[in-house]
Design a protein around this motif. Structure first.
Motif, mmCIF file in Angstrom:
data_model
loop_
_atom_site.group_PDB
_atom_site.id
_atom_site.type_symbol
_atom_site.label_atom_id
_atom_site.label_comp_id
_atom_site.label_asym_id
_atom_site.label_seq_id
_atom_site.Cartn_x
_atom_site.Cartn_y
_atom_site.Cartn_z
ATOM 1 N N LEU A 173 41.639 45.409 -4.759
ATOM 2 C CA LEU A 173 42.652 46.069 -3.935
ATOM 3 C C LEU A 173 42.950 45.292 -2.657
ATOM 4 C CD1 LEU A 173 41.476 49.784 -4.277
ATOM 5 C CD2 LEU A 173 43.235 48.591 -5.590
ATOM 6 N N LEU A 222 41.168 45.050 0.015
ATOM 7 C CA LEU A 222 40.800 45.822 1.204
ATOM 8 C C LEU A 222 39.822 45.058 2.066
ATOM 9 C CD1 LEU A 222 40.256 49.318 -0.470
ATOM 10 C CD2 LEU A 222 42.277 48.528 0.765
ATOM 11 N N GLU A 223 39.899 45.290 3.352
ATOM 12 C CA GLU A 223 38.945 44.746 4.300
ATOM 13 C C GLU A 223 38.238 45.895 5.009
ATOM 14 O OE1 GLU A 223 40.946 42.097 6.920
ATOM 15 O OE2 GLU A 223 41.519 40.683 5.335
ATOM 16 N N GLN A 255 34.876 48.073 -4.910
ATOM 17 C CA GLN A 255 35.299 46.904 -4.145
ATOM 18 C C GLN A 255 34.087 46.268 -3.491
ATOM 19 O OE1 GLN A 255 38.840 46.044 -4.259
ATOM 20 N NE2 GLN A 255 38.402 47.528 -5.889
ATOM 21 N N TRP A 299 36.802 53.297 0.847
ATOM 22 C CA TRP A 299 37.205 53.434 -0.554
ATOM 23 C C TRP A 299 35.977 53.600 -1.449
ATOM 24 C CZ3 TRP A 299 41.246 54.179 -3.740
ATOM 25 C CH2 TRP A 299 41.096 53.828 -5.081
ATOM 26 N N TRP A 337 38.150 49.772 5.559
ATOM 27 C CA TRP A 337 38.793 50.479 4.451
ATOM 28 C C TRP A 337 38.070 50.240 3.132
ATOM 29 C CZ3 TRP A 337 41.453 53.902 6.735
ATOM 30 C CH2 TRP A 337 42.121 53.610 7.918
ATOM 31 N N LEU A 338 37.508 49.060 2.958
ATOM 32 C CA LEU A 338 36.770 48.768 1.732
ATOM 33 C C LEU A 338 35.602 49.735 1.581
ATOM 34 C CD1 LEU A 338 35.765 45.288 0.402
ATOM 35 C CD2 LEU A 338 34.005 47.028 0.708
#
Length: 248
Positions: A42, A44-45, A105, A52, A48-49
């Motif tokens: 996705l 994401l960093e 992730q 998630w 947010w990773l």
């Protein structure tokens, strides 16, 4: 169960539950050892990773913990024959666990790779977990997916009443399957930030789930389970088991 169509339906549910439930457990074990499969990236960093991944865990925990409660099965699964509820639960839990594994992730930051001796020690931890797992199932004389009632229905056998098992590893700890799960969760050969998050979240969920499960067992088995709980440790076999006045 005399109707051929009913037997075919029950057999189909049994096959699906075995493939989905058992397959998800095997895939999760591989995921714990090797890390994310990278099926879906996705991009994401942090943070947010991690949010998630935490939400994926929360979804699995919620499904698993809600559906296993007897109140949920009585109210919301009333239309499903009682022997098939375990299979329905295994299918739902398997799908939820597949989502965790396939959508996870991975953090790119690792805290370093373990050298070979450490990996061997961790592999030994997995071996110990496997022994405890098989020993526990042999003591329970059932399957980890809860499909025994459906097998009994297909064979025309009467359902067995719930009994308190005090044999095998259950003489030393009340939840040997949870102990094996914790060993597997923490024995990964590498540790990343996302994996540490998973380890912590799953450990907390297992501890809370064990407490909730014990409430149900006490309601179901009464004084027999209360005596057992007082005599046997929860997860760590830190004392020699006393004689337990309960059914074996």
């Amino acid at each position: 169960m005399k109707s051929p169509s009913a037997k075919c339906a029950a057999a189909a549910v049994l096959v699906v539950a075995t493939l989905v439930g058992g397959g998800s457990l095997l895939l999760f074990a591989l995921f714990l050892w090797r890390g994310s499969f990278g099926v879906v990236d996705l991009g994401l960093e942090a943070p947010w990773l991690y949010l998630w991944d935490a939400l994926l865990c929360a979804g699995f925990f919620g499904q698993h913990s809600v559906m296993v409660r007897r109140s949920f099965q009585t109210r919301w699964m009333a239309g499903i024959p009682a022997p098939a509820r375990g299979a329905s639960y295994a299918i739902a839990s398997g799908l939820a666990l597949f989502l965790v594994v396939l959508l996870w992730q991975e953090s790119p930051l690792y805290h370093g790779e373990h050298d070979r001796p450490v990996v061997q020690i961790l592999a030994a931890g997995w071996g110990l977990a496997a022994v405890i797992f098989v020993w526990s199932l042999a003591a329970l004389r059932t399957d980890v997916l809860g499909l025994a009632p459906l097998w009994g229905l297909l064979r025309g056998a009467a359902p067995r009443p719930p009994v308190l098992v005090v044999r095998g590893p259950y003489r030393f700890v009340r939840h040997p399957l949870y102990l094996a799960s914790l060993l597997v969760i923490w024995a990964g050969p590498e540790l990343s930030a996302d994996r540490l998050l998973l380890d912590i979240l799953f450990t907390g969920w297992i501890l809370v789930g064990a407490k909730l499960e014990e409430r149900d067992l006490e309601d179901e088995l009464g004084d027999a389970y209360r005596r057992y709980r007082e005599a046997v440790p929860m997860l760590l076999p830190w004392r020699i088991p006393d004689a337990i006045g309960a059914r074996k």
